[in-house]
Design a protein around this motif. Structure first.
Motif, mmCIF file in Angstrom:
data_model
loop_
_atom_site.group_PDB
_atom_site.id
_atom_site.type_symbol
_atom_site.label_atom_id
_atom_site.label_comp_id
_atom_site.label_asym_id
_atom_site.label_seq_id
_atom_site.Cartn_x
_atom_site.Cartn_y
_atom_site.Cartn_z
ATOM 1 N N UNK A 155 -0.282 -13.942 8.883
ATOM 2 C CA UNK A 155 -0.036 -12.634 8.260
ATOM 3 C C UNK A 155 -1.310 -11.867 8.565
ATOM 4 N N UNK A 156 -1.271 -10.977 9.537
ATOM 5 C CA UNK A 156 -2.515 -10.367 10.010
ATOM 6 C C UNK A 156 -2.523 -8.851 9.842
ATOM 7 N N UNK A 157 -1.489 -8.309 9.219
ATOM 8 C CA UNK A 157 -1.499 -6.868 8.951
ATOM 9 C C UNK A 157 -1.372 -6.636 7.442
ATOM 10 N N UNK A 158 -2.502 -6.307 6.821
ATOM 11 C CA UNK A 158 -2.542 -6.137 5.371
ATOM 12 C C UNK A 158 -1.643 -5.019 4.873
ATOM 13 N N UNK A 159 -1.488 -3.969 5.681
ATOM 14 C CA UNK A 159 -0.663 -2.826 5.257
ATOM 15 C C UNK A 159 0.792 -3.266 5.078
ATOM 16 N N UNK A 160 1.326 -3.982 6.065
ATOM 17 C CA UNK A 160 2.719 -4.444 5.973
ATOM 18 C C UNK A 160 2.885 -5.397 4.793
ATOM 19 N N UNK A 161 1.893 -6.279 4.625
ATOM 20 C CA UNK A 161 2.007 -7.241 3.524
ATOM 21 C C UNK A 161 1.948 -6.541 2.171
ATOM 22 N N UNK A 183 -1.710 6.459 -0.125
ATOM 23 C CA UNK A 183 -2.571 7.005 -1.190
ATOM 24 C C UNK A 183 -3.781 6.108 -1.439
ATOM 25 N N UNK A 184 -3.573 4.795 -1.321
ATOM 26 C CA UNK A 184 -4.669 3.853 -1.599
ATOM 27 C C UNK A 184 -5.578 3.655 -0.385
ATOM 28 N N UNK A 185 -5.253 4.318 0.728
ATOM 29 C CA UNK A 185 -6.088 4.205 1.929
ATOM 30 C C UNK A 185 -5.814 2.941 2.731
#
Ligand code: NAP
Length: 411
Positions: A155-161, A183-185
């Protein structure tokens, strides 16, 4: 004696690296036997106020940096392939070690830079290009000494997770969860790179090169983002005891590599099940040690600075040991090549449309099923019925062993 560092970029990563060099001055000096000093910072906009000491050269002109009388390490913390690639080539040619956090640039040009570095006998650190503060590259380098890595999942994309976690926990739509991420950047104004899987894809290419000595043919790697996942699907998965995760995977089978970037389902017993929010995690399967799971912050100022600073020590001490093992991988196969049975959650077709080739193991609703079949069959069906969406269950064999525990939702 000092080690002179130039930092290209003074955003989240560049500033984090600058501040960490100040706060960890004594540790660095003790390790390297020399003081580490930031000699210069490259920026784009010279109107912005920056908290940088007066004796540091702040410039928009890379020529001023490359012509400094002493320059030992160049840290790339800017965005995109160009001009970063060009700057780093010049730095290597001048005899500097380089460290980069720039995954897009490194996925495209990593091989050229590594070859050039070898020619000029300098080292490259690129830990921060994958999974932020999680030390996956160094772990792979260590493991590769004797272990044979067979598969990497991450799991290497924090935004998707983060989006998937919000959708499940707060029962939000994809659009609302994405808005909150922005909103949270955690997500850019244009989130395509994250939600369509490009960012994860770049990271997979970097991991593949480290683990298998080769990056696959890009066109042969399936890349699917998270935009097809609805709140209904998330709820269905939740009721069945599964969670959606966006996972990159690459595995070696003989002299072939099979890669994919896509949403999958994991059960409670899978190490990715509890990886939530912006966290990243990587599973490495290798022949001696078995599975290792690393988990930690995938982005952010100090986690990423941590990866860069560890690389700073690594390149300073490595003495050109950064040569990556290269294994001749002959062919790279897409998902379709797999003829081994897997379990899938599929949706968007009726039972009649599934037959006769695919028999559901369980029917969740009118058009949602759990099935056990091969990649080939699934892709064939998806061609026939473009409305079909399909998600492999990573640890699906457990369904066979423990069917009742999972298959509790029936119509
Ligand atoms: N943010 C993270 O958590 C994270 C984690 C891992 C890897 N990365 C990677 O690290 C890199 C930097 O990310 P970031 O989040 O720090 O980006 P950022 O906050 O947008 O900062 C980018 C910095 O680079 C400068 N810059 C951009 N293009 C430039 C150019 N052509 N010439 C000179 N300076 C230039 C900008 O200058 P101005 O300040 O003058 O605009 C800014 O200081 C990216 O490649 C990213 O993918 C980021």
């Amino acid at each position: 004696m000092t080690v002179k560092v130039a930092i290209l970029g003074f955003g989240t990563v560049g500033e984090g690296v600058y501040r960490t060099i100040q706060t960890h001055e004594s540790e660095l000096e003790a390790l390297l036997g020399k003081k580490v000093e930031v000699a210069a910072v490259l920026i784009k906009n010279n109107q912005k106020e920056r908290k940088i000491a007066k004796d540091v050269l702040i410039t928009t002109d890379f020529n001023e940096i490359i012509n400094l009388s002493q320059l030992d390490i160049v840290v790339d913390a800017i965005v995109g392939k160009d001009p970063a690639f060009n700057y780093l080539k010049q730095a290597i040619e001048r005899g500097c070690h380089i460290i980069t956090a720039n995954k897009e640039m490194f996925a495209h040009h990593g091989k050229e830079l590594l070859d050039l570095a070898e020619e000029h006998q300098v080292s490259i650190g690129f830990e921060a290009t994958v999974a932020g503060g999680v030390p996956i590259i160094q772990t792979l380098r260590q493991l590769l000494k004797v272990n044979r890595v067979q598969q990497i999942q991450g799991i290497v994309n924090g935004t998707s997770n983060f989006i998937l976690t919000e959708m499940r926990e707060k029962k939000q739509s994809f659009a609302d969860a994405l808005k909150l991420a922005q909103e949270k950047g955690f997500a850019e104004a244009d989130p395509t790179n994250d939600v369509e899987g490009f960012d994860a894809f770049y990271k997979l290419m970097v991991l593949s090169r480290v683990a298998f000595g080769n990056a696959p043919n890009w066109k042969a790697v399936e890349r699917v983002g998270i935009t097809s996942i609805t709140s209904d699907l998330i709820e269905t998965a939740d009721q069945l005891g599964f969670r959606f995760k966006h996972v990159v995977s690459i595995q070696k089978e003989g002299d072939k590599l099979i890669g994919s970037v896509r949403p999958v389902l994991v059960s409670k017993s899978h190490p990715f099940y509890h990886v939530e929010g912006v966290e990243n995690a990587v599973n490495v399967f290798s022949d001696i040690v078995g599975r290792i799971t690393l988990q930690g912050p995938g982005a952010g100022m100090f986690p990423t600075a941590s990866a860069v600073i560890e690389d700073l020590v690594y390149v300073s001490q490595s003495n050109q040991q950064n040569k990556l093992q290269t294994n001749p991988v002959i062919e790279v196969l897409p998902l379709a090549a797999g003829s081994v049975n897997n379990f899938w959650l599929i949706s968007g077709v009726s039972k009649t449309e599934l037959s006769p080739s695919i028999h559901p193991v369980d029917q969740v609703s009118d058009q949602t099923f759990i099935v056990e079949t091969t990649d080939e069959e699934i892709l064939q069906k998806a061609k026939e019925f473009p409305s079909l969406s399909y998600y492999p269950i990573l640890d699906g064999t457990q369904i066979l062993q423990n069917k009742k525990e999972y298959l509790t939702v029936t119509i």
